[in-house]
Design an enzyme around this catalytic site. Structure first.
Site, PDB file in Angstrom:
ATOM      1  N   THR A 143      22.776  -9.404  -1.839  1.00 44.73           N
ATOM      2  CA  THR A 143      22.868  -7.951  -1.956  1.00 44.73           C
ATOM      3  C   THR A 143      23.378  -7.299  -0.677  1.00 44.73           C
ATOM      4  OG1 THR A 143      21.479  -5.985  -2.217  1.00 44.73           O
ATOM      5  CG2 THR A 143      20.398  -7.921  -1.324  1.00 44.73           C
ATOM      6  N   ASP A 144      23.920  -6.087  -0.828  1.00 45.66           N
ATOM      7  CA  ASP A 144      24.329  -5.321   0.358  1.00 45.66           C
ATOM      8  C   ASP A 144      23.115  -4.793   1.135  1.00 45.66           C
ATOM      9  OD1 ASP A 144      23.490  -3.368  -1.451  1.00 45.66           O
ATOM     10  OD2 ASP A 144      25.319  -2.159  -1.343  1.00 45.66           O
ATOM     11  N   GLU A 145      21.926  -4.823   0.493  1.00 44.87           N
ATOM     12  CA  GLU A 145      20.750  -4.231   1.150  1.00 44.87           C
ATOM     13  C   GLU A 145      20.322  -4.996   2.401  1.00 44.87           C
ATOM     14  OE1 GLU A 145      17.578  -2.886  -1.286  1.00 44.87           O
ATOM     15  OE2 GLU A 145      18.903  -2.243  -2.893  1.00 44.87           O
ATOM     16  N   ASN A 188      22.588   9.924  -5.722  1.00 45.96           N
ATOM     17  CA  ASN A 188      21.821   9.682  -6.948  1.00 45.96           C
ATOM     18  C   ASN A 188      21.921  10.869  -7.895  1.00 45.96           C
ATOM     19  OD1 ASN A 188      21.087   7.183  -5.997  1.00 45.96           O
ATOM     20  ND2 ASN A 188      19.181   7.926  -5.058  1.00 45.96           N
ATOM     21  N   ASN A 233      24.845  -2.689  -9.080  1.00 44.85           N
ATOM     22  CA  ASN A 233      25.507  -2.932 -10.366  1.00 44.85           C
ATOM     23  C   ASN A 233      24.951  -2.031 -11.449  1.00 44.85           C
ATOM     24  OD1 ASN A 233      26.404  -6.414 -10.705  1.00 44.85           O
ATOM     25  ND2 ASN A 233      26.294  -5.239  -8.829  1.00 44.85           N
ATOM     26  N   ILE A 242      12.830 -21.814 -10.308  1.00 44.06           N
ATOM     27  CA  ILE A 242      13.668 -22.456  -9.273  1.00 44.06           C
ATOM     28  C   ILE A 242      12.805 -23.160  -8.225  1.00 44.06           C
ATOM     29  CG2 ILE A 242      15.753 -21.024  -9.502  1.00 44.06           C
ATOM     30  CD1 ILE A 242      14.733 -19.453  -6.992  1.00 44.06           C
ATOM     31  N   TYR A 291      11.915  -6.397  -0.374  1.00 40.89           N
ATOM     32  CA  TYR A 291      12.961  -7.025  -1.200  1.00 40.89           C
ATOM     33  C   TYR A 291      14.136  -7.468  -0.332  1.00 40.89           C
ATOM     34  CZ  TYR A 291      17.241  -7.234  -3.988  1.00 40.89           C
ATOM     35  OH  TYR A 291      18.462  -7.614  -4.516  1.00 40.89           O
ATOM     36  N   SER A 292      14.690  -6.519   0.446  1.00 37.79           N
ATOM     37  CA  SER A 292      15.900  -6.880   1.197  1.00 37.79           C
ATOM     38  C   SER A 292      15.599  -7.898   2.289  1.00 37.79           C
ATOM     39  CB  SER A 292      16.602  -5.643   1.761  1.00 37.79           C
ATOM     40  OG  SER A 292      15.730  -4.851   2.516  1.00 37.79           O
ATOM     41  N   ALA A 293      14.375  -7.836   2.847  1.00 41.79           N
ATOM     42  CA  ALA A 293      14.004  -8.839   3.862  1.00 41.79           C
ATOM     43  C   ALA A 293      13.928 -10.220   3.225  1.00 41.79           C
ATOM     44  CB  ALA A 293      12.676  -8.466   4.508  1.00 41.79           C
TER      45      ALA A 293
HETATM   46  P1  NAD Z   1      16.986  -9.159 -12.689  1.00 42.26           P
HETATM   47  O1  NAD Z   1      15.647  -8.821 -12.136  1.00 42.26           O
HETATM   48  O2  NAD Z   1      17.503  -8.396 -13.858  1.00 42.26           O
HETATM   49  O3  NAD Z   1      17.035 -10.691 -13.093  1.00 42.26           O
HETATM   50  C1  NAD Z   1      16.445 -11.713 -12.324  1.00 42.26           C
HETATM   51  C2  NAD Z   1      16.217 -12.906 -13.240  1.00 42.26           C
HETATM   52  O4  NAD Z   1      15.671 -13.970 -12.446  1.00 42.26           O
HETATM   53  C3  NAD Z   1      15.221 -12.627 -14.369  1.00 42.26           C
HETATM   54  O5  NAD Z   1      15.730 -13.107 -15.583  1.00 42.26           O
HETATM   55  C4  NAD Z   1      13.978 -13.408 -13.955  1.00 42.26           C
HETATM   56  O6  NAD Z   1      13.214 -13.871 -15.057  1.00 42.26           O
HETATM   57  C5  NAD Z   1      14.602 -14.561 -13.165  1.00 42.26           C
HETATM   58  N1  NAD Z   1      13.678 -15.150 -12.198  1.00 42.26           N
HETATM   59  C6  NAD Z   1      12.854 -14.508 -11.334  1.00 42.26           C
HETATM   60  N2  NAD Z   1      12.135 -15.389 -10.628  1.00 42.26           N
HETATM   61  C7  NAD Z   1      12.545 -16.627 -11.025  1.00 42.26           C
HETATM   62  C8  NAD Z   1      12.182 -17.952 -10.655  1.00 42.26           C
HETATM   63  N3  NAD Z   1      11.245 -18.181  -9.718  1.00 42.26           N
HETATM   64  N4  NAD Z   1      12.791 -18.975 -11.267  1.00 42.26           N
HETATM   65  C9  NAD Z   1      13.718 -18.765 -12.250  1.00 42.26           C
HETATM   66  N5  NAD Z   1      14.094 -17.541 -12.644  1.00 42.26           N
HETATM   67  C10 NAD Z   1      13.520 -16.484 -12.033  1.00 42.26           C
HETATM   68  O7  NAD Z   1      17.980  -9.072 -11.461  1.00 42.26           O
HETATM   69  P2  NAD Z   1      19.543  -8.749 -11.421  1.00 42.26           P
HETATM   70  O8  NAD Z   1      19.713  -7.318 -11.197  1.00 42.26           O
HETATM   71  O9  NAD Z   1      20.194  -9.421 -12.548  1.00 42.26           O
HETATM   72  O10 NAD Z   1      19.923  -9.485 -10.058  1.00 42.26           O
HETATM   73  C11 NAD Z   1      20.342 -10.853 -10.058  1.00 42.26           C
HETATM   74  C12 NAD Z   1      20.650 -11.269  -8.638  1.00 42.26           C
HETATM   75  O11 NAD Z   1      21.676 -10.436  -8.109  1.00 42.26           O
HETATM   76  C13 NAD Z   1      19.470 -11.132  -7.679  1.00 42.26           C
HETATM   77  O12 NAD Z   1      19.499 -12.213  -6.799  1.00 42.26           O
HETATM   78  C14 NAD Z   1      19.730  -9.834  -6.942  1.00 42.26           C
HETATM   79  O13 NAD Z   1      19.186  -9.872  -5.649  1.00 42.26           O
HETATM   80  C15 NAD Z   1      21.242  -9.829  -6.896  1.00 42.26           C
HETATM   81  N6  NAD Z   1      21.874  -8.501  -6.843  1.00 42.26           N
HETATM   82  C16 NAD Z   1      21.564  -7.537  -7.753  1.00 42.26           C
HETATM   83  C17 NAD Z   1      22.226  -6.313  -7.712  1.00 42.26           C
HETATM   84  C18 NAD Z   1      21.942  -5.212  -8.704  1.00 42.26           C
HETATM   85  O14 NAD Z   1      22.439  -4.107  -8.535  1.00 42.26           O
HETATM   86  N7  NAD Z   1      21.163  -5.447  -9.741  1.00 42.26           N
HETATM   87  C19 NAD Z   1      23.193  -6.087  -6.728  1.00 42.26           C
HETATM   88  C20 NAD Z   1      23.476  -7.096  -5.803  1.00 42.26           C
HETATM   89  C21 NAD Z   1      22.825  -8.302  -5.885  1.00 42.26           C
HETATM   90  O1  DAU Z   2      22.367  -2.413  -3.497  1.00 43.06           O
HETATM   91  C1  DAU Z   2      22.123  -3.494  -4.351  1.00 43.06           C
HETATM   92  C2  DAU Z   2      20.726  -3.386  -4.910  1.00 43.06           C
HETATM   93  O2  DAU Z   2      20.749  -2.348  -5.866  1.00 43.06           O
HETATM   94  C3  DAU Z   2      20.212  -4.690  -5.527  1.00 43.06           C
HETATM   95  O3  DAU Z   2      20.128  -5.659  -4.526  1.00 43.06           O
HETATM   96  C4  DAU Z   2      18.848  -4.464  -6.168  1.00 43.06           C
HETATM   97  O4  DAU Z   2      18.419  -5.638  -6.817  1.00 43.06           O
HETATM   98  C5  DAU Z   2      18.968  -3.349  -7.169  1.00 43.06           C
HETATM   99  O5  DAU Z   2      17.699  -3.076  -7.736  1.00 43.06           O
HETATM  100  C6  DAU Z   2      19.533  -2.091  -6.524  1.00 43.06           C
HETATM  101  O6  DAU Z   2      18.584  -1.507  -5.603  1.00 43.06           O
HETATM  102  P1  DAU Z   2      18.351   0.080  -5.526  1.00 43.06           P
HETATM  103  O7  DAU Z   2      17.015   0.319  -4.960  1.00 43.06           O
HETATM  104  O8  DAU Z   2      19.501   0.753  -4.897  1.00 43.06           O
HETATM  105  O9  DAU Z   2      18.387   0.400  -7.123  1.00 43.06           O
HETATM  106  P2  DAU Z   2      17.507   1.382  -8.024  1.00 43.06           P
HETATM  107  O10 DAU Z   2      18.170   1.472  -9.349  1.00 43.06           O
HETATM  108  O11 DAU Z   2      16.057   1.039  -7.996  1.00 43.06           O
HETATM  109  O12 DAU Z   2      17.689   2.781  -7.289  1.00 43.06           O
HETATM  110  C7  DAU Z   2      18.972   3.350  -7.092  1.00 43.06           C
HETATM  111  C8  DAU Z   2      18.781   4.626  -6.295  1.00 43.06           C
HETATM  112  O13 DAU Z   2      18.100   5.582  -7.137  1.00 43.06           O
HETATM  113  C9  DAU Z   2      17.883   4.463  -5.083  1.00 43.06           C
HETATM  114  O14 DAU Z   2      18.332   5.351  -4.052  1.00 43.06           O
HETATM  115  C10 DAU Z   2      16.508   4.913  -5.556  1.00 43.06           C
HETATM  116  C11 DAU Z   2      16.845   5.969  -6.569  1.00 43.06           C
HETATM  117  N1  DAU Z   2      15.905   6.102  -7.701  1.00 43.06           N
HETATM  118  C12 DAU Z   2      15.532   4.998  -8.364  1.00 43.06           C
HETATM  119  C13 DAU Z   2      14.669   5.084  -9.432  1.00 43.06           C
HETATM  120  C14 DAU Z   2      14.215   3.851 -10.180  1.00 43.06           C
HETATM  121  C15 DAU Z   2      15.488   7.370  -8.084  1.00 43.06           C
HETATM  122  O15 DAU Z   2      15.861   8.395  -7.475  1.00 43.06           O
HETATM  123  N2  DAU Z   2      14.631   7.465  -9.149  1.00 43.06           N
HETATM  124  C16 DAU Z   2      14.187   6.382  -9.829  1.00 43.06           C
HETATM  125  O16 DAU Z   2      13.379   6.536 -10.787  1.00 43.06           O
END
Ligand code: NAD
Ligand code: DAU
Length: 352
Positions: free
Chosen positions: A133-135, A258, A189, A59, A159-161
């Site tokens: 994100t909600d973060e 968790n 998600n 991007i 990340y969140s910043a």
């Molecule tokens: P992910 O890490 O699984 O996927 C991110 C994708 O972006 C990857 O395919 C990666 O290759 C691509 N990417 C990274 N840098 C790039 C760049 N410079 N140019 C083009 N592509 C690039 O993440 P996800 O969990 O699918 O999250 C997607 C979006 O949703 C993110 O913006 C994340 O902040 C947001 N989000 C995620 C969650 C969650 O729980 N996973 C919740 C709320 C919001």
């Molecule tokens: O809230 C939305 C966010 O949720 C997204 O913006 C992020 O992209 C996504 O990664 C996710 O962030 P979290 O940090 O909440 O997700 P994670 O799965 O890494 O962790 C979920 C919770 O579990 C968190 O409190 C940390 C904890 N955890 C995580 C891992 C990987 C553990 O206790 N053990 C682990 O090994």
């Protein structure tokens, strides 16, 4: 209608592309630079789909983005591209700043150049939907009300910043240049195709491989979980009916500690794929060192998108988790490729 989906080979992006091609009309241009988290396996069912085009690209690559926009003429961009894992942002923040802040800036700037050259009608119809994100709202106290769109941004991790910074840029491109943007802030998600660095897929895959299920600290941190397809439907709702310049919180109203999440995974696995010794998978749980600056609680108040746009999640946590666990149990090859790095080698061979 042609849409451009960035970050399309990641977890939510790939679910979104599959959902769109299944349920909506028009073509999808998927763009992704295939970082460790981008996996073309996620889109392999689309290999012969004439409505889908994949572009490997960043991007932040202005030339590529602008020429792609000119070539395909999309009516919307859905920006999922980001570095997404909090733990990685703590140990190596650089790429988070590059992609989430500078990358979003470049994407906005090139979108603006493209948008300004559209006809009046095309300009009105165009949308830039930024997935956040909600973060960005920080960490909630035990009894505090869930996050609303009016809450202050108090991001705590790199990340969140970086996501908060990207949200501000998106807002500024609307306020200053009138680029028609919509931002969504979603809770955690879960579902198919999630990279197994995140809690739920990590624990499912570790459990069936007889490895430990690592809970950070005391395991009582709270997240608000949403099934990924419900998130995709909410994004489509925001794209279709959302008000330009507005932000929408999206969440499942499903707060869980968790430890509750991991216990539920164990309970499903005990039924679906019992251990040979018949002892519960719960015995594999282990408490490990806490994440630095670990946010204790997130919870989303999704009243705005529910009341104003009529979106509701369809899955309960139990029904979504059952689907998710069954998906991982049925996708051995996907797991094998992602954990062995095979897919990464394939990409390096085919794209470099
Ligand atoms: P992910 O890490 O699984 O996927 C991110 C994708 O972006 C990857 O395919 C990666 O290759 C691509 N990417 C990274 N840098 C790039 C760049 N410079 N140019 C083009 N592509 C690039 O993440 P996800 O969990 O699918 O999250 C997607 C979006 O949703 C993110 O913006 C994340 O902040 C947001 N989000 C995620 C969650 C969650 O729980 N996973 C919740 C709320 C919001
Ligand atoms: O809230 C939305 C966010 O949720 C997204 O913006 C992020 O992209 C996504 O990664 C996710 O962030 P979290 O940090 O909440 O997700 P994670 O799965 O890494 O962790 C979920 C919770 O579990 C968190 O409190 C940390 C904890 N955890 C995580 C891992 C990987 C553990 O206790 N053990 C682990 O090994």
């Amino acid at each position: 209608m042609t849409i451009l989906v960035t970050g399309a080979a990641g977890f939510i992006g790939s679910n979104f592309v599959l959902n769109w091609l299944d349920k909506e009309d028009g073509d999808v241009i998927s763009l992704d630079n295939l970082t460790y988290a981008g996996n073309l396996d996620n889109l392999s069912s689309l290999l012969k789909n004439s409505r889908h085009y994949f572009i490997k690209g960043d991007i932040g690559d202005s030339e590529l983005i602008f020429s792609t926009l000119k070539k395909y003429n999309p009516t919307a961009i859905i920006n999922f591209a980001a570095e997404s894992h909090v733990d990685r942002s703590i140990s190596a923040p650089d790429t988070f700043i590059e992609t989430n802040i500078l990358g979003t800036y470049k994407l906005l700037q090139n979108t603006l150049l493209y948008w300004e050259a559209l006809t009046k009608k095309q300009k009105q119809d165009f949308r830039f939907v930024h997935i956040s994100t909600d973060e960005v709202y920080g960490s909630l106290g035990k009894d505090a009300s869930p996050f609303t769109e009016e809450d202050r941004y108090i991001p705590n991790s790199p990340y969140s910043a970086s996501k908060a910074a990207s949200d501000h840029l998106v807002r500024a491109w609307y306020q200053t240049y009138k680029l028609p943007v919509i931002t969504t802030n979603c809770s955690n998600n879960y579902g198919s195709f999630q990279f197994p660095e995140k809690l739920i897929p990590l624990c499912i895959i570790n459990a069936i491989n007889n490895k430990s299920l690592p809970l950070y600290g005391d395991g009582t941190q709270i997240r608000d979980w949403l099934y990924v397809d419900d998130h995709c439907d909410a994004i489509k709702t925001a794209l279709r009916d959302g008000v330009i310049g507005e932000t929408y919180n999206i969440g499942g109203n499903t707060e869980k500690t968790n430890i509750q999440v991991v216990q539920l995974i164990c309970k499903f696995l005990d039924n679906l794929k019992p251990r040979l010794d018949k002892i519960s998978y719960e015995q594999q749980i282990s408490f490990v060192k806490d994440r630095q600056g670990h946010d204790r609680r997130y919870a989303i108040d999704a009243t705005k998108i529910q009341k104003e746009l009529g979106w509701q999640p369809k899955e309960t946590f139990e029904s979504g988790m059952e689907k998710t666990i069954k998906w991982y149990l049925d996708h051995d090859e996907w797991i094998k490729n992602i954990t062995s790095g095979d897919y990464k080698r394939w990409i390096d061979k085919h794209y470099l």
